[in-house]
Design an enzyme around this catalytic site. Structure first.
Site, PDB file in Angstrom:
ATOM      1  N   TYR A 143      11.569   2.338  18.811  1.00 49.62           N
ATOM      2  CA  TYR A 143      12.452   3.132  19.668  1.00 49.62           C
ATOM      3  C   TYR A 143      12.993   2.301  20.830  1.00 49.62           C
ATOM      4  CZ  TYR A 143      11.806   7.861  17.789  1.00 49.62           C
ATOM      5  OH  TYR A 143      11.838   8.983  17.014  1.00 49.62           O
ATOM      6  N   LYS A 194       1.481   0.623   8.476  1.00 48.28           N
ATOM      7  CA  LYS A 194       1.789   0.005   7.186  1.00 48.28           C
ATOM      8  C   LYS A 194       1.284  -1.438   7.285  1.00 48.28           C
ATOM      9  CE  LYS A 194       4.420   1.027   4.121  1.00 48.28           C
ATOM     10  NZ  LYS A 194       4.090   1.376   2.702  1.00 48.28           N
ATOM     11  N   ASP A 226       2.788   6.072   4.397  1.00 48.56           N
ATOM     12  CA  ASP A 226       3.364   6.809   3.258  1.00 48.56           C
ATOM     13  C   ASP A 226       2.296   7.678   2.599  1.00 48.56           C
ATOM     14  OD1 ASP A 226       2.078   4.465   2.470  1.00 48.56           O
ATOM     15  OD2 ASP A 226       3.460   4.028   0.818  1.00 48.56           O
ATOM     16  N   ASP A 250       6.727  10.281  14.803  1.00 50.58           N
ATOM     17  CA  ASP A 250       7.890  11.180  14.801  1.00 50.58           C
ATOM     18  C   ASP A 250       8.020  11.846  13.432  1.00 50.58           C
ATOM     19  OD1 ASP A 250      10.352  12.305  15.790  1.00 50.58           O
ATOM     20  OD2 ASP A 250      11.416  10.818  14.586  1.00 50.58           O
ATOM     21  N   ASP A 254       6.860  15.970  12.304  1.00 56.77           N
ATOM     22  CA  ASP A 254       7.777  16.957  11.715  1.00 56.77           C
ATOM     23  C   ASP A 254       7.202  17.499  10.408  1.00 56.77           C
ATOM     24  OD1 ASP A 254       9.723  16.824  13.688  1.00 56.77           O
ATOM     25  OD2 ASP A 254      11.373  16.721  12.242  1.00 56.77           O
TER      26      ASP A 254
END
Ligand code: IPM
Ligand code: MG
Length: 369
Positions: A143, A194, A226, A250, A254
């Site tokens: 970000y 990851k 993932d 983020d 969600d």
């Protein structure tokens, strides 16, 4: 009683102002019934601030934020500002607040309220009783990482790029928040990255593993991001606390919110580091965003905003009892059968934003009687 708790309210855009209005009722109730007085100031952020002052987070708002004990944030963004240049977008309002106030730990609970287990996209038994917490790093990573941009190379082709970067200190401080939380809950922490493809992910895993030595009561496990998404969508109850970078947090928050079936119910807290006197900056906001499609219609669910205020009482002012009272009032309203459109089920009574807010205050009245 003197007003000693300085609260900055930033309603923002879309449904923000409507749902924040319902929190004002709860604030008035606390004042009246519990003799807890807040010194409430309002400020401008997002598209509303762009329209009034030409900037998504004007210096005036930053000054107010720096002087406040806690910030109650609505939401920012909407189609009206979609065509603005990248540097002027409403979303930069929240990003500036996070960065400049040092709000690095974003706490995003995903809770399934029993009366709402049917509203999940998953089978009710997979989510009933779900109560997990995502700790998302919120001032670093891709970000904010440099270099970033869109450029034309010497051969005339163009490329866009961002940088995922985490310092040791950034990882340690957010990891500590997650370990502390896990220690107070079930003692289980899942750290997500990851590490199989990203250097910053390998480093994240190394530093989190080292930090675990400070928290012997917590059982740490690691999961690729993932896989975590897949696990959240299939067996969410295996998790208690999840620690993730800004971007992965983020996405996963969600997803976790969708699994609860009711985005309109989920609050969040974003905390800074305590200073030597124990004072810390903190901002509280619902997860749902500005929902421009239903803005102004009086049908938005005010619960996430009200529950964000409960988190504010708990985390910024140590008012556990009042926070619980508000959470219980919300639960009672739901089990009594009132529903806004987003959590509607057959047989329930469909109501709008202000009836829902009033109902919460009525339950508070009953409980405090
Ligand atoms: C969130 C939002 C923000 C983010 C946007 C509005 C900048 O999606 O709080 O999750 O990406 O952090
Ligand atoms: Mg988001």
């Amino acid at each position: 009683m003197p007003a000693n708790k300085k609260l900055l309210v930033l309603p923002g855009d879309g449904i923000g102002p409507e749902v924040v209005r319902e929190v004002r009722r709860v604030i008035d109730w606390l004042d009246r019934r519990r003799q807890v007085t807040f010194d409430v100031e309002e400020g401008l952020v997002g598209g509303a601030a762009i329209d009034a002052l030409g900037h998504p987070c004007p210096d005036r708002t930053m000054e107010q934020a720096l002087g406040a004990d806690a910030i109650l944030f609505g939401s920012v963004g909407g189609p009206k500002w979609d065509s603005l240049p990248f540097e002027g977008r409403p979303e930069l309002g929240i990003l500036r607040l996070r960065k400049e106030l040092g709000l690095f730990a974003n706490l995003r609970p995903a809770i399934v309220w029993s009366p709402l287990a049917q509203a999940s996209s998953l089978k009710a038994d997979l989510v009933d009783g779900l109560d997990l917490m995502i700790v998302r790093e919120s001032t670093g990573g891709i970000y904010f990482g440099e270099p970033r941009g869109i450029e034309t190379l010497p051969d005339g082709t163009r490329r866009g790029f961002d940088t995922e970067t985490y310092s040791e200190e950034e990882i340690v401080r957010v990891a500590r928040v997650a370990f502390e939380l896990a220690a107070k809950r079930s003692g289980r922490l899942t750290s997500v990255e990851k590490a199989n493809v990203m250097q910053s992910g390998r480093f994240w895993r190394e530093i989190v593993t080292r930090t675990a030595a400070e928290f012997p009561s917590v059982q740490l496990s690691h999961m690729y991001a993932d896989n975590c998404a897949m696990q959240l969508a299939s067996r969410p109850k295996q998790f208690d606390v999840i620690l993730a970078s800004n971007l992965f947090g983020d996405l996963l928050s969600d997803l976790a919110a969708a699994v609860t079936g009711s985005l309109g119910m989920l609050p969040s807290a974003t905390l800074g580091a305590p200073d030597s006197s124990g004072r810390r900056h903190a901002l509280y906001e619902p997860i749902h965003g500005s929902a421009p499609d239903i803005a102004g219609k009086g049908i938005a669910n005010p619960c996430a905003q009200i529950l964000s205020f409960a988190m504010l009482l708990r985390w910024s002012f140590g008012m556990e009892e009042d926070a619980r009272l508000i959470e219980n009032a919300v639960e009672k309203v739901l089990s009594g059968g009132l529903r806004t459109a987003d959590i509607m089920v057959p047989g329930a009574a469909r109501v709008g934003t202000s009836i829902m807010g009033e109902a919460v205050v009525r339950e508070l009245d009953k409980m405090a009687a």
